[in-house]
Design an enzyme around this catalytic site. Structure first.
Site, PDB file in Angstrom:
ATOM      1  N   LYS A   1       0.856  -1.199   0.000  1.00  0.00           N
ATOM      2  CA  LYS A   1       0.000   0.000   0.000  1.00  0.00           C
ATOM      3  C   LYS A   1       0.885   1.240   0.000  1.00  0.00           C
ATOM      4  O   LYS A   1       1.887   1.293   0.708  1.00  0.00           O
ATOM      5  CB  LYS A   1      -0.920  -0.004   1.226  1.00  0.00           C
ATOM      6  CG  LYS A   1      -2.007  -1.087   1.153  1.00  0.00           C
ATOM      7  CD  LYS A   1      -2.927  -1.011   2.352  1.00  0.00           C
ATOM      8  CE  LYS A   1      -3.850  -2.215   2.431  1.00  0.00           C
ATOM      9  NZ  LYS A   1      -5.018  -2.161   1.578  1.00  0.00           N
TER      10      LYS A   1
ATOM     11  N   HIS B   1      -0.748  -8.314   8.911  1.00  0.00           N
ATOM     12  CA  HIS B   1      -0.837  -6.894   8.537  1.00  0.00           C
ATOM     13  C   HIS B   1      -0.514  -5.945   9.695  1.00  0.00           C
ATOM     14  O   HIS B   1       0.271  -5.022   9.556  1.00  0.00           O
ATOM     15  CB  HIS B   1      -2.232  -6.563   8.015  1.00  0.00           C
ATOM     16  CG  HIS B   1      -2.699  -7.460   6.909  1.00  0.00           C
ATOM     17  ND1 HIS B   1      -1.861  -7.971   5.955  1.00  0.00           N
ATOM     18  CD2 HIS B   1      -3.930  -7.948   6.607  1.00  0.00           C
ATOM     19  CE1 HIS B   1      -2.559  -8.729   5.110  1.00  0.00           C
ATOM     20  NE2 HIS B   1      -3.816  -8.734   5.493  1.00  0.00           N
TER      21      HIS B   1
END
Ligand code: BG6
Length: 491
Positions: A182, A240
């Site tokens: 990201k 994550h």
């Protein structure tokens, strides 16, 4: 902006599980985005492998399936030329026969980069690798991509890593954590290490606490069966959230070379204070959503979702009060939180700085709070620095909080690449900085395991929360009892 890749002479991405959810929602849309942007050379090919025959492999049918997930939804006219890059192979990749069929569809030249993308259940990672190797499909220019979950606990993760390691060397193995792809997550490195103003105060002397939140509005969708055996700790925290924590907490690496960065992340994981025994009860909260309304839409409770076994007591929410026991972070709590069916979609990292040492202003002139840096991972990617500022006009020194706001969309344009776009091209190039090394994955499991074990031992049921809220009340308590509040309760 992302670099161009037209100079790659040619590569083949072999997607095992090519008709599945991941291929449809992530892998093919990401490759299509590169195709539309002109990044793919003429020799770039996709081999979609499926155990079942892929129904109607014609461009119109496939476009209907993947178009909801593509970034360039107005580029339908380019799909036919992208489709020509795809070959379809019906084969069971765990068998000798199936693997031979797959390898027969590949370019035999070692000059052509060969990437096996295992978009399948992890239980078959080992058998697929062994069969592909047996069929002569693994050469020195080949790589394998492993999607999470990489096991269920430390032991199963080791077993998978051992089995894959029999066939591929560590530098040929790419363990994906899509959060690392990201834009805002990569920007954490630039924020910290290219801006002198932050790194100097990025430590316990100046930082009061850190919050890492990954709140989702979606439920488990069609993944009930997988999720019911995973739960939020394994699905989101082990990978994550801990990766985000590593990037916030790590020391400056000596370079951006893969091992330099990954060594620093590993040190953070090894510095995490273990949460074991009774500490699990006081430092973690697990929750599960009940029927409620998320942004106006009534949604069922977790137990009503398809594929879910109500007897399993799976958690859909976790919050944790963690500590990184090293010089930089001594005494700084790290609050981690993730859940499904929460009040809004919000992934953010909040760095709460300490207050000024002495208040010059009279009581009531304004809030007595420290600066706060909010890194908005998604949606509306950007960075906000909350400052105290005088309210203009009369009123003496009355002040309030106001943000300096760097919005990526208004600064760089709306069209940010998807995480998979970046990661797919990195692995074609053999750049592994944004992928997890085996020891990182195993260190993360080692930290999570005592938590899940204690939950299983005590049999304390997950605390319920109404869908559309910010989780169980106990999650607010976890933060409040040490004198802090979650960001949204303090906005
Ligand atoms: C996946 C989890 O890894 O990440 C899902 O398995 C979750 O349960 C997803 O929904 C969240 O990803 P993102 O990019 O939407 O934040």
């Amino acid at each position: 902006m992302i670099p161009h890749y037209v100079d790659i002479p040619g590569f083949e991405i072999v997607v095992i599980g090519g008709g599945g959810d991941l291929a449809t929602r992530k892998i093919l849309p990401a490759l299509f985005a590169h195709h539309v942007s002109g990044h793919l050379s003429a020799g770039a090919r996709v081999i979609a492998v499926s155990r079942r025959a892929i129904a109607d492999p014609d461009p119109e049918h496939m476009w209907r399936q993947i178009s909801p997930y593509v970034r360039h939804s107005d580029a339908a006219d380019q799909f036919a030329s992208f489709f020509e890059r795809i070959s379809f192979v019906q084969a069971d990749a765990t068998t000798a026969d199936g693997s031979k069929r797959i390898v027969a569809a590949l370019d035999p030249s070692e000059q052509v980069r060969r990437v096996f993308y295992l978009a399948t259940a992890p239980a078959i990672f080992g058998p697929v690798c062994a069969a592909l190797s047996g069929a002569g499909g693994v050469h020195a220019n080949a790589a394998v991509v492993l999607e999470k979950p990489l096991g269920h606990d430390l032991e199963s993760s080791r077993a998978i890593n051992d089995a894959v390691g029999e066939v591929f060397a560590e530098e040929q193995i790419f363990r994906i954590d899509h959060y690392l792809g990201k834009e805002t997550v990569q920007n954490l490195m630039v924020l910290r290490f290219a801006n002198a103003i932050f790194e100097r105060i990025w430590r316990a002397d100046d930082i009061d606490h850190v919050q890492i939140t990954a709140a989702e509005t979606i439920g488990v969708g069609t993944r009930g069966q997988y999720y019911d055996h995973a739960g939020a700790l394994r699905d989101m925290v082990q990978n994550h959230l801990l990766q985000l924590l590593c990037l916030v907490a790590m020391e400056p690496p000596s370079s951006l070379e893969p091992d330099a960065v990954r060594d620093e992340k590993l040190k953070v994981l090894r510095s995490l204070r273990p949460i074991t025994g009774g500490d699990v009860d006081s430092h973690t909260v697990r929750g599960r959503y009940e029927q409620g309304a998320v942004q106006g839409e009534v949604v069922p409770g977790y137990h009503e979702e398809a594929g879910v076994d109500p007897a399993r007591d799976t958690e859909t929410f976790v919050s944790i009060r963690a500590h990184v026991d090293n010089w930089r972070w001594s005494g700084v709590p790290f609050f981690l939180r993730t859940g499904k069916r929460l009040w809004e979609r919000r992934t953010e990292i909040v760095i709460q700085f300490k207050r000024v040492p002495h208040n010059l202003f009279r009581d009531g002139a304004g809030p007595q709070v420290g600066n706060r840096l909010v890194i908005r991972v998604q949606p509306d990617e950007g960075i906000e620095l909350h400052m105290l500022t005088k309210i203009p006009g009369p009123g003496g020194m009355k002040h309030r909080r106001a943000p300096l706001n760097l919005s990526f969309a208004s600064t760089f344009g709306e069209d940010l690449p998807d995480a998979y776009e970046r990661l797919l091209m990195d692995l074609v190039r053999g750049k592994s900085t944004l992928f997890m090394r085996r020891d990182e994955v195993e260190a993360a499991w080692s930290w999570c395991e005592p938590i899940s074990q204690r939950w299983a031992q005590t049999g304390q049921p997950a605390k319920s929360y109404v869908a559309g809220t910010s989780g169980p009340v106990a999650s607010a308590d976890l933060v409040n009892e040490v004198g802090r509040v979650w960001n949204e309760d303090d906005e």
